[in-house]
Design a protein around this motif. Structure first.
Motif, PDB file in Angstrom:
ATOM      1  N   ALA A 109      -4.875   1.036   4.566  1.00 32.63           N
ATOM      2  CA  ALA A 109      -5.011  -0.289   3.939  1.00 32.63           C
ATOM      3  C   ALA A 109      -6.398  -0.774   4.181  1.00 32.63           C
ATOM      4  O   ALA A 109      -7.110  -1.599   3.411  1.00 32.63           O
ATOM      5  N   MET A 110      -6.867  -0.666   5.700  1.00 31.80           N
ATOM      6  CA  MET A 110      -8.126  -1.046   6.059  1.00 31.80           C
ATOM      7  C   MET A 110      -8.785  -0.161   6.742  1.00 31.80           C
ATOM      8  O   MET A 110      -8.381   0.966   7.322  1.00 31.80           O
ATOM      9  N   ARG A 143      -8.661  -3.141  -0.338  1.00 29.74           N
ATOM     10  CA  ARG A 143      -8.404  -4.219   0.407  1.00 29.74           C
ATOM     11  C   ARG A 143      -6.840  -3.767   0.641  1.00 29.74           C
ATOM     12  O   ARG A 143      -6.256  -3.013   0.183  1.00 29.74           O
ATOM     13  N   LYS A 144      -6.125  -4.916   1.330  1.00 28.20           N
ATOM     14  CA  LYS A 144      -4.634  -4.705   1.514  1.00 28.20           C
ATOM     15  C   LYS A 144      -3.934  -5.031   0.207  1.00 28.20           C
ATOM     16  O   LYS A 144      -4.663  -5.820  -0.451  1.00 28.20           O
ATOM     17  N   ALA A 165      -1.873   1.511  -3.967  1.00 25.98           N
ATOM     18  CA  ALA A 165      -1.222   2.495  -5.348  1.00 25.98           C
ATOM     19  C   ALA A 165      -2.631   2.942  -6.117  1.00 25.98           C
ATOM     20  O   ALA A 165      -2.522   4.190  -6.430  1.00 25.98           O
ATOM     21  N   ALA A 166      -3.514   2.212  -6.148  1.00 24.00           N
ATOM     22  CA  ALA A 166      -4.699   2.831  -7.015  1.00 24.00           C
ATOM     23  C   ALA A 166      -5.438   3.868  -6.363  1.00 24.00           C
ATOM     24  O   ALA A 166      -5.703   4.814  -7.005  1.00 24.00           O
ATOM     25  N   VAL A 167      -5.715   3.721  -4.964  1.00 25.62           N
ATOM     26  CA  VAL A 167      -6.342   4.765  -4.409  1.00 25.62           C
ATOM     27  C   VAL A 167      -5.438   5.885  -4.050  1.00 25.62           C
ATOM     28  O   VAL A 167      -5.842   7.058  -4.160  1.00 25.62           O
ATOM     29  N   GLU A 169       1.846  -2.141   1.709  1.00 23.76           N
ATOM     30  CA  GLU A 169       1.408  -1.051   0.991  1.00 23.76           C
ATOM     31  C   GLU A 169       2.465   0.166   0.793  1.00 23.76           C
ATOM     32  O   GLU A 169       2.238   0.967  -0.264  1.00 23.76           O
ATOM     33  N   ALA A 170       3.424   0.500   1.633  1.00 24.57           N
ATOM     34  CA  ALA A 170       4.166   1.489   1.853  1.00 24.57           C
ATOM     35  C   ALA A 170       4.768   2.041   0.338  1.00 24.57           C
ATOM     36  O   ALA A 170       4.711   3.263  -0.100  1.00 24.57           O
ATOM     37  N   TYR A 171       5.424   0.979   0.052  1.00 32.11           N
ATOM     38  CA  TYR A 171       6.421   1.058  -1.373  1.00 32.11           C
ATOM     39  C   TYR A 171       5.379   1.782  -2.522  1.00 32.11           C
ATOM     40  O   TYR A 171       5.780   2.724  -3.249  1.00 32.11           O
TER      41      TYR A 171
END
Length: 401
Positions: free
Chosen positions: A155-156, A204-205, A211-213, A347-349
């Motif tokens: 995420a970062m 970004r977080k 999901a996009a990346v 972010e995990a889900y």
């Protein structure tokens, strides 16, 4: 190095040898597989990705059957609608039977696929096949689409991606035209295997960016696994600072309905769906996490200040939400949704859901950096990012590829 992966589906050994010999003359890094019947070829395509597939028009349906005159077209129709198969970049029909040439060409044209006459003793087909293979290889090389086994998402950039890039994988940075992301390609040499890895940070977080990346990486680079690494909040009493959590399941803790009870008080009724880790991957991660030598190596590799207590690896549910938490009351509400929850993050889900839609395996490995309460700080973020990346480095060699 980018490798051109080719599958020849043909039951005539002489023809397969002629094709393989011609392709190997090109001097390209190439891997060629062959199957003699439609059923075994379909199973292979469900488990592996190929860039160029050559399908004989006259093909046996299974190992114990004889060839059918037009079975190659039926095989093509099946793989075209099989959602477990990654459609190859290029497909060619091949035939050595002149008596059905016009009929075969019409069937190929109806599917928008070219037909190539392949006679082992002839020279006519060889330049065409060589040119097609070179063209496919140029596309594959420009996109790097077949050379990745595992894609790491963070995420970062700091500290999560930076700790991944500290792994000794010989990272090389690459950008693609029209794509704002920076990709880092490397090779993990472990347990006698060379595993090709790409690492990329989200813009970004949060769930939407990850999901996009994740979806972009899965589509562009087609890894077998998406692995989310980084930091999370832990549940007090269940985890220590720096402990790694293997997410056995994830869900969006903010998904549900805000309503009122009979007294008029606002209540929240959760309605979240869960994404779960493949049971085989879960057991592999548990086995690695239980190895005392692995945990000792990870702990010993950190030379700066570290939190008190033992370093452990846990497997359990992980909650994902859009908000940063620094309030004990909110954490208690999330625990009420699943009493076994071990970690909370952002972010995990989303990564698990993206992997499901892109037909990748997915693993989330996050380390505890705080407890999402009033004492929340950034003091242990770098250490947690380190333990997450290091546990991944021990796990990657055990993944079935």
């Amino acid at each position: 190095m980018t490798t051109l992966r080719v599958l020849v589906v043909d039951d005539e050994h002489e023809k397969v040898v002629a094709i393989s010999t011609e392709l190997n003359k090109l001097g390209l890094p190439i891997h060629i597989e062959s199957r003699t019947d439609a059923a075994s070829a379909r199973r292979l395509l469900q488990s592996e990705r190929f860039d160029l597939v050559l399908i004989d028009v006259s093909l046996p349906d299974a190992l114990d059957t004889g060839p059918s005159p037009m079975a190659g077209f039926d095989f093509y129709d099946l793989i075209s609608i099989d959602d477990q198969i990654y459609i190859p970049r290029s497909i060619l029909f091949i035939t050595a039977k002149e008596d059905k040439l016009e009929e075969s060409r019409a069937e190929a044209n109806a599917r928008g696929v070219e037909l190539c006459e392949v006679h082992p003793a002839s020279e006519i087909w060889r330049p065409f096949l060589a040119a097609r293979a070179r063209l496919v290889y140029r596309h594959v090389k420009s996109e790097g689409s077949t050379d990745v086994d595992v894609a790491v998402i963070t995420a970062m950039r700091t500290p999560e991606l930076s700790e991944v890039l500290a792994l000794d994988y010989g990272w090389q940075r690459k950008r693609f035209p029209g794509d704002p992301s920076t990709y880092h390609f490397g090779v993990a040499t472990t347990d006698g295997r060379s595993i090709k890895v790409v690492a990329v940070a989200a813009s970004r977080k949060g769930m939407s960016a990850s999901a996009a990346v994740a979806a972009k990486v899965a589509t562009k680079l087609k890894p077998k696994y998406l692995v989310m690494l980084g930091i999370c909040a832990g549940i007090p009493g269940k985890t220590n600072l720096g402990d790694v959590i293997v997410a056995s399941s994830t869900w969006d803790w903010g998904s549900g309905k805000h309503t009122q009870d009979e007294s008029g008080s606002v209540v929240f009724k959760t309605g979240a769906l869960q994404s779960t880790l493949d049971p085989t991957l879960l057991e592999i991660a548990r086995d690695v996490g239980e190895e005392l030598e692995v945990r000792q190596k990870i702990r010993a590799g950190w030379t700066a200040a570290m939190p008190a207590g033992e370093f452990s690896v846990h497997a359990g549910p992980m909650a994902t939400g859009a908000s940063v938490l620094a309030h004990e009351g909110l954490v208690e509400g999330i625990v009420d949704q699943n009493r076994d929850v071990l970690g909370i993050e952002m972010e995990a889900y989303a990564v698990m859901a993206a992997a499901e839609s892109c037909k990748c395996g997915a693993i989330v490995l996050k380390s505890v950096c705080d407890y999402a309460d009033a004492s929340k700080s950034d003091d242990w973020q770098k250490y947690a990012a380190y333990t997450s990346a290091m546990f991944f480095s021990h796990l990657i060699g055990k993944l079935p590829l």
